[in-house]
Write a protein that holds these residues in place. Structure first.
Motif, PDB file in Angstrom:
ATOM      1  N   GLY A  65       0.799  -1.216   0.000  1.00  0.00           N
ATOM      2  CA  GLY A  65       0.000   0.000   0.000  1.00  0.00           C
ATOM      3  C   GLY A  65       0.829   1.262   0.000  1.00  0.00           C
ATOM      4  O   GLY A  65       0.296   2.366   0.112  1.00  0.00           O
ATOM      5  N   HIS A  66       2.146   1.126  -0.124  1.00  0.00           N
ATOM      6  CA  HIS A  66       3.057   2.271  -0.098  1.00  0.00           C
ATOM      7  C   HIS A  66       4.043   2.158  -1.259  1.00  0.00           C
ATOM      8  O   HIS A  66       4.543   1.060  -1.533  1.00  0.00           O
ATOM      9  CB  HIS A  66       3.845   2.312   1.215  1.00  0.00           C
ATOM     10  CG  HIS A  66       2.967   2.472   2.406  1.00  0.00           C
ATOM     11  ND1 HIS A  66       2.580   3.694   2.891  1.00  0.00           N
ATOM     12  CD2 HIS A  66       2.351   1.552   3.198  1.00  0.00           C
ATOM     13  CE1 HIS A  66       1.788   3.531   3.939  1.00  0.00           C
ATOM     14  NE2 HIS A  66       1.632   2.236   4.146  1.00  0.00           N
ATOM     15  N   PRO A  67       4.350   3.281  -1.899  1.00  0.00           N
ATOM     16  CA  PRO A  67       5.351   3.205  -2.968  1.00  0.00           C
ATOM     17  C   PRO A  67       6.719   2.889  -2.370  1.00  0.00           C
ATOM     18  O   PRO A  67       7.002   3.261  -1.229  1.00  0.00           O
ATOM     19  CB  PRO A  67       5.328   4.600  -3.588  1.00  0.00           C
ATOM     20  CG  PRO A  67       4.772   5.490  -2.531  1.00  0.00           C
ATOM     21  CD  PRO A  67       3.857   4.634  -1.684  1.00  0.00           C
ATOM     22  N   PRO A  68       7.558   2.203  -3.136  1.00  0.00           N
ATOM     23  CA  PRO A  68       8.915   1.970  -2.629  1.00  0.00           C
ATOM     24  C   PRO A  68       9.657   3.294  -2.545  1.00  0.00           C
ATOM     25  O   PRO A  68       9.335   4.239  -3.276  1.00  0.00           O
ATOM     26  CB  PRO A  68       9.532   1.043  -3.680  1.00  0.00           C
ATOM     27  CG  PRO A  68       8.751   1.282  -4.917  1.00  0.00           C
ATOM     28  CD  PRO A  68       7.368   1.661  -4.473  1.00  0.00           C
ATOM     29  N   PRO A  69      10.623   3.390  -1.655  1.00  0.00           N
ATOM     30  CA  PRO A  69      11.360   4.645  -1.544  1.00  0.00           C
ATOM     31  C   PRO A  69      12.177   4.928  -2.805  1.00  0.00           C
ATOM     32  O   PRO A  69      12.525   4.013  -3.550  1.00  0.00           O
ATOM     33  CB  PRO A  69      12.284   4.417  -0.337  1.00  0.00           C
ATOM     34  CG  PRO A  69      12.357   2.943  -0.175  1.00  0.00           C
ATOM     35  CD  PRO A  69      11.098   2.379  -0.723  1.00  0.00           C
ATOM     36  N   ASP A  70      12.438   6.210  -3.014  1.00  0.00           N
ATOM     37  CA  ASP A  70      13.342   6.594  -4.084  1.00  0.00           C
ATOM     38  C   ASP A  70      14.743   6.160  -3.682  1.00  0.00           C
ATOM     39  O   ASP A  70      15.003   5.819  -2.534  1.00  0.00           O
ATOM     40  CB  ASP A  70      13.306   8.107  -4.296  1.00  0.00           C
ATOM     41  CG  ASP A  70      11.957   8.562  -4.845  1.00  0.00           C
ATOM     42  OD1 ASP A  70      11.320   7.782  -5.576  1.00  0.00           O
ATOM     43  OD2 ASP A  70      11.556   9.707  -4.533  1.00  0.00           O
ATOM     44  N   GLY A  71      15.625   6.204  -4.600  1.00  0.00           N
ATOM     45  CA  GLY A  71      17.002   5.827  -4.300  1.00  0.00           C
ATOM     46  C   GLY A  71      17.484   4.798  -5.294  1.00  0.00           C
ATOM     47  O   GLY A  71      16.711   4.238  -6.075  1.00  0.00           O
ATOM     48  N   GLU A  72      18.775   4.579  -5.247  1.00  0.00           N
ATOM     49  CA  GLU A  72      19.410   3.630  -6.153  1.00  0.00           C
ATOM     50  C   GLU A  72      19.233   2.216  -5.614  1.00  0.00           C
ATOM     51  O   GLU A  72      19.740   1.893  -4.540  1.00  0.00           O
ATOM     52  CB  GLU A  72      20.899   3.968  -6.293  1.00  0.00           C
ATOM     53  CG  GLU A  72      21.595   3.222  -7.398  1.00  0.00           C
ATOM     54  CD  GLU A  72      21.033   3.524  -8.783  1.00  0.00           C
ATOM     55  OE1 GLU A  72      21.010   2.593  -9.602  1.00  0.00           O
ATOM     56  OE2 GLU A  72      20.619   4.672  -9.040  1.00  0.00           O
ATOM     57  N   PRO A  73      18.506   1.362  -6.332  1.00  0.00           N
ATOM     58  CA  PRO A  73      18.320  -0.004  -5.847  1.00  0.00           C
ATOM     59  C   PRO A  73      19.614  -0.811  -5.914  1.00  0.00           C
ATOM     60  O   PRO A  73      20.432  -0.623  -6.812  1.00  0.00           O
ATOM     61  CB  PRO A  73      17.261  -0.580  -6.787  1.00  0.00           C
ATOM     62  CG  PRO A  73      17.268   0.285  -7.988  1.00  0.00           C
ATOM     63  CD  PRO A  73      17.811   1.619  -7.584  1.00  0.00           C
ATOM     64  N   ILE A  74      19.773  -1.680  -4.949  1.00  0.00           N
ATOM     65  CA  ILE A  74      20.909  -2.602  -4.912  1.00  0.00           C
ATOM     66  C   ILE A  74      20.460  -3.896  -5.588  1.00  0.00           C
ATOM     67  O   ILE A  74      19.538  -4.554  -5.099  1.00  0.00           O
ATOM     68  CB  ILE A  74      21.347  -2.885  -3.464  1.00  0.00           C
ATOM     69  CG1 ILE A  74      21.774  -1.595  -2.767  1.00  0.00           C
ATOM     70  CG2 ILE A  74      22.457  -3.934  -3.429  1.00  0.00           C
ATOM     71  CD1 ILE A  74      21.965  -1.743  -1.264  1.00  0.00           C
ATOM     72  N   PRO A  75      21.068  -4.258  -6.713  1.00  0.00           N
ATOM     73  CA  PRO A  75      20.659  -5.509  -7.369  1.00  0.00           C
ATOM     74  C   PRO A  75      21.066  -6.719  -6.536  1.00  0.00           C
ATOM     75  O   PRO A  75      22.206  -6.824  -6.083  1.00  0.00           O
ATOM     76  CB  PRO A  75      21.390  -5.492  -8.707  1.00  0.00           C
ATOM     77  CG  PRO A  75      22.327  -4.343  -8.681  1.00  0.00           C
ATOM     78  CD  PRO A  75      22.119  -3.561  -7.427  1.00  0.00           C
ATOM     79  N   LEU A  76      20.111  -7.629  -6.321  1.00  0.00           N
ATOM     80  CA  LEU A  76      20.367  -8.835  -5.531  1.00  0.00           C
ATOM     81  C   LEU A  76      20.407 -10.091  -6.399  1.00  0.00           C
ATOM     82  O   LEU A  76      20.547 -11.195  -5.881  1.00  0.00           O
ATOM     83  CB  LEU A  76      19.292  -8.995  -4.448  1.00  0.00           C
ATOM     84  CG  LEU A  76      19.159  -7.826  -3.457  1.00  0.00           C
ATOM     85  CD1 LEU A  76      18.009  -8.071  -2.498  1.00  0.00           C
ATOM     86  CD2 LEU A  76      20.474  -7.596  -2.721  1.00  0.00           C
ATOM     87  N   GLY A  77      20.270  -9.913  -7.704  1.00  0.00           N
ATOM     88  CA  GLY A  77      20.300 -11.059  -8.602  1.00  0.00           C
ATOM     89  C   GLY A  77      18.995 -11.828  -8.555  1.00  0.00           C
ATOM     90  O   GLY A  77      17.947 -11.289  -8.198  1.00  0.00           O
ATOM     91  N   SER A  78      19.068 -13.084  -8.913  1.00  0.00           N
ATOM     92  CA  SER A  78      17.859 -13.903  -8.963  1.00  0.00           C
ATOM     93  C   SER A  78      18.069 -15.217  -8.242  1.00  0.00           C
ATOM     94  O   SER A  78      19.197 -15.652  -8.012  1.00  0.00           O
ATOM     95  CB  SER A  78      17.449 -14.156 -10.420  1.00  0.00           C
ATOM     96  OG  SER A  78      18.460 -14.849 -11.093  1.00  0.00           O
ATOM     97  N   ILE A  79      16.959 -15.820  -7.884  1.00  0.00           N
ATOM     98  CA  ILE A  79      16.937 -17.149  -7.258  1.00  0.00           C
ATOM     99  C   ILE A  79      15.842 -17.945  -7.949  1.00  0.00           C
ATOM    100  O   ILE A  79      14.978 -17.367  -8.612  1.00  0.00           O
ATOM    101  CB  ILE A  79      16.697 -17.086  -5.721  1.00  0.00           C
ATOM    102  CG1 ILE A  79      15.396 -16.326  -5.359  1.00  0.00           C
ATOM    103  CG2 ILE A  79      17.869 -16.416  -5.023  1.00  0.00           C
ATOM    104  CD1 ILE A  79      14.207 -17.194  -5.184  1.00  0.00           C
ATOM    105  N   VAL A  80      15.864 -19.254  -7.784  1.00  0.00           N
ATOM    106  CA  VAL A  80      14.801 -20.094  -8.314  1.00  0.00           C
ATOM    107  C   VAL A  80      14.127 -20.793  -7.138  1.00  0.00           C
ATOM    108  O   VAL A  80      14.793 -21.460  -6.339  1.00  0.00           O
ATOM    109  CB  VAL A  80      15.344 -21.133  -9.329  1.00  0.00           C
ATOM    110  CG1 VAL A  80      14.209 -22.026  -9.826  1.00  0.00           C
ATOM    111  CG2 VAL A  80      16.031 -20.431 -10.492  1.00  0.00           C
ATOM    112  N   GLN A  81      12.812 -20.596  -7.019  1.00  0.00           N
ATOM    113  CA  GLN A  81      12.057 -21.206  -5.935  1.00  0.00           C
ATOM    114  C   GLN A  81      11.785 -22.677  -6.244  1.00  0.00           C
ATOM    115  O   GLN A  81      11.960 -23.133  -7.369  1.00  0.00           O
ATOM    116  CB  GLN A  81      10.751 -20.442  -5.704  1.00  0.00           C
ATOM    117  CG  GLN A  81      11.004 -19.031  -5.223  1.00  0.00           C
ATOM    118  CD  GLN A  81       9.753 -18.298  -4.799  1.00  0.00           C
ATOM    119  OE1 GLN A  81       9.870 -17.375  -4.040  1.00  0.00           O
ATOM    120  NE2 GLN A  81       8.581 -18.666  -5.272  1.00  0.00           N
TER     121      GLN A  81
END
Length: 155
Positions: A65-81
């Motif tokens: 219900g809230h927008p994500p904050p502004d700022g430079e996102p830190i890429p965390l890559g991907s995972i497979v569930q």
């Protein structure tokens, strides 16, 4: 069969110098009594042609219900569930009051076979956790996202 793909944001903050992570608990009747190993980063499905980070930002808004904050996102890559879904993650630093979070909803027949349609929140609550507790609560396949954030913040 097409591979399902999701994108999400792991929100973090530093409370009195200690790292805390915001995790989301899935809503709906199947998760009511499930806790450890069932939490997730706020995330959602990517449709063909969509940009992954745009989806992550949209899903964060829909599920909290809230927008994500502004700022430079830190890429965390991907995972497979376990089910084969690929999840792409980013981290952003910011604040969110769990009491003010409100998720979008979905409908399903409940109880099964009743013919009654009921509405449930996609996420029934969010909560801040220290990394060790977050790793206990989150789906095991998403733990590397936390590890990668900790490594990125240590550099």
């Amino acid at each position: 069969m097409a591979t399902r793909t999701s994108a999400g944001i792991l929100l973090f903050r530093r409370a009195d110098g200690d790292l805390e992570l915001l995790l989301a608990h899935p809503g709906g009747p199947f998760f009511t009594k499930r806790d450890a190993g069932n939490w997730t980063i706020p995330k959602g499905e990517v449709d063909p042609g969509e940009e992954l980070l745009d989806v992550a930002r949209r899903e964060f808004l829909e599920e909290t219900g809230h927008p994500p904050p502004d700022g430079e996102p830190i890429p965390l890559g991907s995972i497979v569930q376990k089910g084969g879904k690929t999840v792409h993650g980013w981290a952003l630093e910011g604040e969110l009051d769990p009491a003010a979070a409100e998720s979008n909803t979905f409908e399903m027949t409940w109880p099964p076979g009743s013919g009654r349609r009921q509405s449930f929140p996609e996420i029934d609550r969010v909560e801040w956790f220290a990394p060790a507790e977050a790793k206990r609560r989150i789906k095991a396949t998403q733990i590397p996202l936390i590890d990668r954030l900790e490594a990125a913040l240590d550099t």
